[in-house]
Design an enzyme around this catalytic site. Structure first.
Site, PDB file in Angstrom:
ATOM      1  N   GLY A 138     -14.807 -32.180 -28.091  1.00 51.69           N
ATOM      2  CA  GLY A 138     -14.091 -31.003 -27.599  1.00 51.69           C
ATOM      3  C   GLY A 138     -12.609 -31.032 -27.928  1.00 51.69           C
ATOM      4  CB  ALA A 139      -9.554 -31.160 -27.173  1.00 50.67           C
TER       5      ALA A 139
ATOM      6  CG  HIS B 245      -8.187 -30.216 -33.969  1.00 51.25           C
ATOM      7  ND1 HIS B 245      -8.755 -30.480 -35.199  1.00 51.25           N
ATOM      8  CD2 HIS B 245      -8.297 -31.367 -33.253  1.00 51.25           C
ATOM      9  CE1 HIS B 245      -9.157 -31.730 -35.236  1.00 51.25           C
ATOM     10  NE2 HIS B 245      -8.911 -32.298 -34.062  1.00 51.25           N
TER      11      HIS B 245
ATOM     12  CG  HIS C  57     -12.961 -30.423 -33.841  1.00 53.12           C
ATOM     13  ND1 HIS C  57     -11.824 -30.506 -33.082  1.00 53.12           N
ATOM     14  CD2 HIS C  57     -13.570 -31.619 -33.716  1.00 53.12           C
ATOM     15  CE1 HIS C  57     -11.748 -31.686 -32.516  1.00 53.12           C
ATOM     16  NE2 HIS C  57     -12.793 -32.395 -32.886  1.00 53.12           N
TER      17      HIS C  57
ATOM     18  CE  LYS D  40      -7.510 -38.681 -36.833  1.00 52.90           C
ATOM     19  NZ  LYS D  40      -8.366 -39.004 -35.714  1.00 52.90           N
TER      20      LYS D  40
ATOM     21  CD  GLN E 202     -16.966 -41.134 -35.246  1.00 54.13           C
ATOM     22  OE1 GLN E 202     -16.685 -41.531 -34.141  1.00 54.13           O
ATOM     23  NE2 GLN E 202     -16.782 -39.880 -35.602  1.00 54.13           N
TER      24      GLN E 202
ATOM     25  CG  LEU F  75      -5.296 -30.838 -38.417  1.00 52.31           C
ATOM     26  CD1 LEU F  75      -6.051 -29.510 -38.516  1.00 52.31           C
ATOM     27  CD2 LEU F  75      -3.887 -30.602 -37.878  1.00 52.31           C
TER      28      LEU F  75
END
Ligand code: PAF
Length: 292
Positions: free
Chosen positions: A42-43, A45, A48, A160, A164, A195
């Site tokens: 979430g959050a 930007h 995403h 980024k 992962q 970002l």
């Protein structure tokens, strides 16, 4: 009614329990189009939203998950402070034509008695794996659950979080999961800062200094590609970061682009990865480095 005023897409369907998700996914899959999953915390930007755009390519159905996963945060990390703004996120996903927002609570993801841990050895051990013990077990466990819950054909992750992405690729290959993993290049602000939802923690002064991270990595890349020693280029990057107030610097390391094994000589495709704190905010970034 004027179409522009009513919006191009119906409001995204927000689901929080598994039976409802399964029914909705079965319904989506009925037309035979592929289904893409964009896992997030979430959050949202623009980074995403670039993942969502990639997910929609070729007319795929799109599910975005929002789950701030407690299992991937260390004891003294920012789980409680992590930005949560689901209403705004849902508006952005509606505007992007996303089919389903999967937003389970912690009790749905990890019901009482939950006892399984997925651990990917090798690629998850150095870098952030060393700096944040248990982090990648938490990521691998929740991503496996998300894959089983949503059953996508394709899942999109940002470069980024390069380590992962490597951990997830390894896990998908090892467990024969029938899911294509797409890694999308890092989305950056105009000045080059990657970002990230965590950029919201930076003060104005810190935001100004933060761009030193991509710049230091970029300069080290140029030096190495011109033939400078890996050690010298990294030492210079670390000195630059220190000068701009980064402390501590968890690592600036050149790694094999696929296995993330550390490299001291640039003799094959590599990735330069860095992680450091600016004030209380931990920033990470990475860049491709190619031998001549
Ligand atoms: O990259 C993230 O936002 C998270 O690590 C992920 C992949 C959604 C798992 O919680």
């Amino acid at each position: 009614m004027i179409p522009a005023l009513i919006g191009a897409f119906p409001p995204v369907q927000t689901l929080r329990d598994l039976p409802a998700l399964r029914t909705a996914i079965d319904a989506l899959k009925r037309d035979g189009k592929p289904l893409a999953l964009v896992p997030t915390m979430g959050a949202l930007h623009d980074g995403h939203m670039a993942l969502v755009e990639e997910a929609r390519r070729g007319g795929r159905h799109v599910v975005v998950s929002i789950f701030v996963n407690p299992k991937q945060f260390g004891e003294h990390e920012d789980l409680d402070a992590y930005p949560r703004r689901e209403a705004k996120d849902a508006q952005m996903l509606t505007a992007a034509g996303v089919d389903i927002l999967w937003a389970p609570g912690v009790e749905v993801m990890y019901p009482a008695g939950f006892a399984t841990n997925i651990s990917v050895s090798g690629v998850s051990e150095g870098l952030d794996g060393a700096a944040r013990p248990g982090h990648f077990d938490g990521v691998a466990t929740v991503v496996t659950k998300l894959f089983n819950q949503v059953r996508p054909n394709v899942a999109i992750f940002g470069e980024k979080d390069y380590q992962q992405l490597a951990v997830i690729r390894r896990m998908v290959a090892d467990l024969d999961l029938p899911i294509e993993i797409i890694g999308l290049e890092t989305q950056r602000a105009e000045d080059g800062l990657a970002l990230s939802s965590r950029n919201a923690y930076l003060s104005e002064a810190e935001r100004h200094e933060a761009v030193a991270l991509p710049r230091a990595l970029g300069e080290a890349k140029r030096q190495m590609e011109k033939g400078a020693s890996v050690e010298a280029a990294i030492a210079k990057a670390i000195a630059t970061l220190t000068h701009h107030g980064f402390d501590p610097i968890d690592y600036v390391t050149l790694c094999d682009a696929a296995t993330l094994a550390p490299m001291s000589v640039l003799d094959r495709p590599a990735r330069l990865l860095g992680a450091a704190k600016l004030g209380t905010t931990r920033l990470i970034d990475n860049i491709a480095v190619d031998p001549a």
